[in-house]
Design a protein around this motif. Structure first.
Motif, PDB file in Angstrom:
ATOM      1  N   ILE A  14       0.723  -1.382   0.120  1.00 19.12           N
ATOM      2  CA  ILE A  14      -0.015   0.017   0.144  1.00 19.12           C
ATOM      3  C   ILE A  14       0.833   1.179  -0.110  1.00 19.12           C
ATOM      4  O   ILE A  14       0.773   2.155  -0.798  1.00 19.12           O
ATOM      5  CB  ILE A  14      -0.987  -0.039   1.380  1.00 19.12           C
ATOM      6  N   TRP A  15       1.832   1.191   0.668  1.00 15.11           N
ATOM      7  CA  TRP A  15       2.831   2.485   0.881  1.00 15.11           C
ATOM      8  C   TRP A  15       3.341   2.592  -0.405  1.00 15.11           C
ATOM      9  O   TRP A  15       3.473   3.813  -1.000  1.00 15.11           O
ATOM     10  CB  TRP A  15       3.923   2.142   2.140  1.00 15.11           C
ATOM     11  N   ILE A  16       4.040   1.813  -1.284  1.00 17.78           N
ATOM     12  CA  ILE A  16       4.491   1.661  -2.318  1.00 17.78           C
ATOM     13  C   ILE A  16       3.527   2.042  -3.438  1.00 17.78           C
ATOM     14  O   ILE A  16       3.633   3.122  -4.249  1.00 17.78           O
ATOM     15  CB  ILE A  16       5.311   0.601  -3.043  1.00 17.78           C
ATOM     16  N   GLY A  17       2.308   1.608  -3.340  1.00 16.65           N
ATOM     17  CA  GLY A  17       1.199   2.092  -4.335  1.00 16.65           C
ATOM     18  C   GLY A  17       0.697   3.349  -4.287  1.00 16.65           C
ATOM     19  O   GLY A  17       0.417   3.922  -5.552  1.00 16.65           O
ATOM     20  N   VAL A  18       0.855   3.821  -3.155  1.00 14.67           N
ATOM     21  CA  VAL A  18       0.350   5.323  -3.102  1.00 14.67           C
ATOM     22  C   VAL A  18       1.392   6.287  -3.572  1.00 14.67           C
ATOM     23  O   VAL A  18       1.019   7.184  -4.280  1.00 14.67           O
ATOM     24  CB  VAL A  18      -0.024   5.555  -1.637  1.00 14.67           C
ATOM     25  N   LEU A  19       2.509   5.885  -3.615  1.00 22.11           N
ATOM     26  CA  LEU A  19       3.619   6.684  -4.072  1.00 22.11           C
ATOM     27  C   LEU A  19       3.807   6.482  -5.559  1.00 22.11           C
ATOM     28  O   LEU A  19       4.613   7.387  -6.389  1.00 22.11           O
ATOM     29  CB  LEU A  19       5.090   6.497  -3.540  1.00 22.11           C
ATOM     30  N   ILE A  20       3.185   5.706  -6.353  1.00 23.85           N
ATOM     31  CA  ILE A  20       3.314   5.464  -7.805  1.00 23.85           C
ATOM     32  C   ILE A  20       2.366   6.442  -8.493  1.00 23.85           C
ATOM     33  O   ILE A  20       1.310   6.431  -8.232  1.00 23.85           O
ATOM     34  CB  ILE A  20       3.017   4.047  -8.313  1.00 23.85           C
ATOM     35  N   HIS A  21       2.768   7.263  -9.349  1.00 20.74           N
ATOM     36  CA  HIS A  21       2.143   8.176 -10.079  1.00 20.74           C
ATOM     37  C   HIS A  21       2.073   7.940 -11.545  1.00 20.74           C
ATOM     38  O   HIS A  21       3.233   7.893 -12.060  1.00 20.74           O
ATOM     39  CB  HIS A  21       2.577   9.563  -9.571  1.00 20.74           C
ATOM     40  N   PRO A  22       1.032   7.902 -12.408  1.00 23.99           N
ATOM     41  CA  PRO A  22       1.277   7.688 -13.717  1.00 23.99           C
ATOM     42  C   PRO A  22       1.940   9.088 -14.219  1.00 23.99           C
ATOM     43  O   PRO A  22       1.651   9.992 -14.005  1.00 23.99           O
ATOM     44  CB  PRO A  22      -0.262   7.363 -14.290  1.00 23.99           C
ATOM     45  N   SER A  23       2.775   8.734 -15.443  1.00 20.60           N
ATOM     46  CA  SER A  23       3.485   9.801 -16.011  1.00 20.60           C
ATOM     47  C   SER A  23       3.880   9.327 -17.435  1.00 20.60           C
ATOM     48  O   SER A  23       4.177   8.103 -17.728  1.00 20.60           O
ATOM     49  CB  SER A  23       4.691   9.912 -15.199  1.00 20.60           C
ATOM     50  N   ASP A  24       3.797  10.285 -18.387  1.00 18.02           N
ATOM     51  CA  ASP A  24       4.503  10.004 -19.635  1.00 18.02           C
ATOM     52  C   ASP A  24       5.891  10.073 -19.718  1.00 18.02           C
ATOM     53  O   ASP A  24       6.432   9.570 -20.723  1.00 18.02           O
ATOM     54  CB  ASP A  24       3.822  11.023 -20.512  1.00 18.02           C
TER      55      ASP A  24
END
Length: 105
Positions: A14-24
């Motif tokens: 969950i901690w890592i998943g929250v830090l992942i942001h989609p980007s081009d």
């Protein structure tokens, strides 16, 4: 102990998943002191492999703990549990440092 491993893997995921942001743009995925390029870039989906890493470690170490428990080696099973938590801690520190590389730039 198995519940502790599952809870720890869930918290890390969950901690890592929250830090992942989609980007081009590509993001820093790893650092190496060897080679010509010290920072290597991948697409942002690469970070999901870190989440998978925690679950693979959790499943494999849980299997080892169950095997030791079946052999009446409770103490060895406990050692594997603490080793698993240490692997999670080191892995989480590594992931957080890799993710912070892209935020610093």
């Amino acid at each position: 102990m198995l519940g502790g491993i599952v809870i720890a893997a869930l918290i890390c995921s969950i901690w890592i998943g929250v830090l992942i942001h989609p980007s081009d743009i590509t993001v820093y995925s790893r650092y190496s002191a060897f080679g010509q390029a010290h920072f290597y870039k991948e697409h942002w989906q690469y970070f999901f492999l870190f989440v998978a890493f925690f679950w693979v470690v959790a499943v494999l170490h849980a299997g080892i703990m169950i095997k030791f428990a079946a052999l009446n080696r409770k103490r060895t099973s406990g050692v594997v549990f603490w080793y698993t938590l240490a692997v999670f801690a080191v892995g989480l520190m590594y992931v957080l440092n890799v993710i912070s590389l892209g935020q610093a730039a």
